[in-house]
Design an enzyme around this catalytic site. Sequence first.
Site, PDB file in Angstrom:
ATOM      1  N   ARG A  59       6.432  -3.695  -5.065  1.00 15.71           N
ATOM      2  CA  ARG A  59       6.168  -4.044  -3.668  1.00 15.71           C
ATOM      3  C   ARG A  59       7.412  -3.864  -2.800  1.00 15.71           C
ATOM      4  O   ARG A  59       7.316  -3.449  -1.639  1.00 15.71           O
ATOM      5  CB  ARG A  59       5.674  -5.494  -3.600  1.00 15.71           C
ATOM      6  CG  ARG A  59       5.206  -5.932  -2.219  1.00 15.71           C
ATOM      7  CD  ARG A  59       4.555  -7.295  -2.283  1.00 15.71           C
ATOM      8  NE  ARG A  59       4.131  -7.751  -0.959  1.00 15.71           N
ATOM      9  CZ  ARG A  59       4.449  -8.923  -0.425  1.00 15.71           C
ATOM     10  NH1 ARG A  59       5.205  -9.783  -1.115  1.00 15.71           N
ATOM     11  NH2 ARG A  59       4.027  -9.264   0.775  1.00 15.71           N
ATOM     12  N   HIS A  63       7.440  -1.769   0.688  1.00 17.34           N
ATOM     13  CA  HIS A  63       7.838  -2.347   1.975  1.00 17.34           C
ATOM     14  C   HIS A  63       9.098  -1.683   2.528  1.00 17.34           C
ATOM     15  O   HIS A  63       9.315  -1.698   3.735  1.00 17.34           O
ATOM     16  CB  HIS A  63       8.036  -3.859   1.825  1.00 17.34           C
ATOM     17  CG  HIS A  63       6.749  -4.627   1.844  1.00 17.34           C
ATOM     18  ND1 HIS A  63       6.544  -5.712   2.661  1.00 17.34           N
ATOM     19  CD2 HIS A  63       5.593  -4.454   1.145  1.00 17.34           C
ATOM     20  CE1 HIS A  63       5.314  -6.183   2.473  1.00 17.34           C
ATOM     21  NE2 HIS A  63       4.729  -5.439   1.549  1.00 17.34           N
ATOM     22  N   ASP A  64       9.905  -1.117   1.664  1.00 17.32           N
ATOM     23  CA  ASP A  64      11.065  -0.369   2.132  1.00 17.32           C
ATOM     24  C   ASP A  64      10.622   0.944   2.763  1.00 17.32           C
ATOM     25  O   ASP A  64      10.966   1.240   3.907  1.00 17.32           O
ATOM     26  CB  ASP A  64      12.025  -0.103   0.979  1.00 17.32           C
ATOM     27  CG  ASP A  64      13.282   0.628   1.428  1.00 17.32           C
ATOM     28  OD1 ASP A  64      13.824   0.274   2.500  1.00 17.32           O
ATOM     29  OD2 ASP A  64      13.733   1.532   0.712  1.00 17.32           O
ATOM     30  N   VAL A  67       8.702   1.118   6.242  1.00 14.89           N
ATOM     31  CA  VAL A  67       9.440   0.722   7.450  1.00 14.89           C
ATOM     32  C   VAL A  67      10.704   1.571   7.544  1.00 14.89           C
ATOM     33  O   VAL A  67      11.624   1.414   6.770  1.00 14.89           O
ATOM     34  CB  VAL A  67       9.809  -0.781   7.412  1.00 14.89           C
ATOM     35  CG1 VAL A  67      10.552  -1.176   8.686  1.00 14.89           C
ATOM     36  CG2 VAL A  67       8.556  -1.623   7.243  1.00 14.89           C
ATOM     37  N   ASP A  71      15.083   3.759   2.541  1.00 17.28           N
ATOM     38  CA  ASP A  71      16.525   3.704   2.784  1.00 17.28           C
ATOM     39  C   ASP A  71      17.154   2.363   2.417  1.00 17.28           C
ATOM     40  O   ASP A  71      18.289   2.068   2.799  1.00 17.28           O
ATOM     41  CB  ASP A  71      16.818   4.010   4.251  1.00 17.28           C
ATOM     42  CG  ASP A  71      16.183   3.017   5.220  1.00 17.28           C
ATOM     43  OD1 ASP A  71      15.523   2.057   4.745  1.00 17.28           O
ATOM     44  OD2 ASP A  71      16.330   3.185   6.446  1.00 17.28           O
ATOM     45  N   ASN A  86       7.292  -9.868   5.140  1.00 15.87           N
ATOM     46  CA  ASN A  86       8.321  -9.741   4.099  1.00 15.87           C
ATOM     47  C   ASN A  86       8.822 -11.076   3.562  1.00 15.87           C
ATOM     48  O   ASN A  86       9.641 -11.098   2.635  1.00 15.87           O
ATOM     49  CB  ASN A  86       9.510  -8.943   4.635  1.00 15.87           C
ATOM     50  CG  ASN A  86       9.204  -7.464   4.764  1.00 15.87           C
ATOM     51  OD1 ASN A  86       8.235  -6.979   4.186  1.00 15.87           O
ATOM     52  ND2 ASN A  86      10.016  -6.742   5.516  1.00 15.87           N
ATOM     53  N   PRO A 156      -1.648  -4.981   7.774  1.00 19.29           N
ATOM     54  CA  PRO A 156      -2.025  -6.327   7.345  1.00 19.29           C
ATOM     55  C   PRO A 156      -3.258  -6.305   6.453  1.00 19.29           C
ATOM     56  O   PRO A 156      -4.025  -5.328   6.432  1.00 19.29           O
ATOM     57  CB  PRO A 156      -2.310  -7.040   8.667  1.00 19.29           C
ATOM     58  CG  PRO A 156      -2.784  -5.944   9.569  1.00 19.29           C
ATOM     59  CD  PRO A 156      -1.954  -4.746   9.197  1.00 19.29           C
ATOM     60  N   HIS A 185      -2.479  -2.735  -6.457  1.00 16.16           N
ATOM     61  CA  HIS A 185      -2.998  -4.101  -6.513  1.00 16.16           C
ATOM     62  C   HIS A 185      -3.696  -4.404  -7.834  1.00 16.16           C
ATOM     63  O   HIS A 185      -4.321  -5.452  -7.978  1.00 16.16           O
ATOM     64  CB  HIS A 185      -3.952  -4.356  -5.339  1.00 16.16           C
ATOM     65  CG  HIS A 185      -3.247  -4.553  -4.041  1.00 16.16           C
ATOM     66  ND1 HIS A 185      -3.898  -4.766  -2.843  1.00 16.16           N
ATOM     67  CD2 HIS A 185      -1.917  -4.567  -3.746  1.00 16.16           C
ATOM     68  CE1 HIS A 185      -2.999  -4.895  -1.871  1.00 16.16           C
ATOM     69  NE2 HIS A 185      -1.789  -4.785  -2.400  1.00 16.16           N
ATOM     70  N   THR A 234      -7.457  -7.837 -15.424  1.00 14.35           N
ATOM     71  CA  THR A 234      -6.225  -7.636 -16.212  1.00 14.35           C
ATOM     72  C   THR A 234      -5.040  -7.715 -15.258  1.00 14.35           C
ATOM     73  O   THR A 234      -4.432  -6.698 -14.925  1.00 14.35           O
ATOM     74  CB  THR A 234      -6.245  -6.272 -16.929  1.00 14.35           C
ATOM     75  OG1 THR A 234      -6.559  -5.249 -15.956  1.00 14.35           O
ATOM     76  CG2 THR A 234      -7.285  -6.241 -18.023  1.00 14.35           C
TER      77      THR A 234
END
Length: 311
Positions: A59, A63-64, A67, A71, A86, A156, A185, A234
């Site tokens: 994750r 998320h890096d 956005v 980097d 975050n 979202p 997920h 699982t």
Amino acid sequence: MACASCLSLLLVLAMSSAASAQLSSTFYDTSCPKALATIKSAVDAAVAQEARMGASLLRLHFHDCFVQGCDASVLLAGNEQNAGPNLSLRGFNVIDSIKTQLEAICKQTVSCADILAVAARDSVVALGGPSWTVLLGRRDSTTAASSTTVMNSLLPPSSSLAQLISGYGNLGLNPTDMVALSGAHTIGQAHCPSYRAHIYSDTNINQAFATSLKASCPAGSGGAAVLAPLDTTTPTRFDNAYFSNLLAQKGLLHSDQELFNGGSTDNIVRSFASSASAFGSAFATAMVKMGNISPKTGSQGQVRTTCSKVN
């Protein structure tokens, strides 16, 4: 003018492609030959201690990259980390530990952005998922994005299918990539506020499944610390059960079930539900594409000696 806009877009795409082309799977072969083995050893140990950490490290990479590109800006203390989506990120300590180990053997050589990319792959493999060749050579940002940018960049859990397709498409990821990446997920957990609306307000959900979740996730408010597995079958194994759950209307998030709700991605979900290998192959392809989102290369950015702050 329209042509000027087209030219600007072409220049941006050309610059992105040029940066991606500079990434190489052999980037550290000479400068830090033990880099990949060091990362893998640390990730394997962290996941063995807590299986959920695999999902957390994966994750972080998502998320890096979503956005301002891949980097490592998400690792900078404050700013991005303080944005709503975050606040529940985990695994910073594992990345910091890896960075410390790498600095001891190859000073200021391996970027934090590359550590995130490799750790994401190794986390998936550690939990039984597919492997892929990670392209390397990213450099680290010297600035983090604002909270507003984070909010506008991360989709979202209330997202519709159209919003998901558009959001991923803006990053060069097609609907198959989007569905495959959503398959992340198959591991991890989500907090009650993320799925509350889905279990109480949506109709495209298995009612017995919804009832079981309502027992610990109250309507209205509260339950902020309550967690539920994104894949109830699982939850700590990277497989294709997530997609089978969608066929049974057991997607935990609204955005999960949107992938199989009478829309254009239904057949992709069916394909992945019926073939673990098809999902694994698509996921690996999509992860390479995601890892190529606006990387800093060459003289751009820097290689941070500490991931949480600029040099």
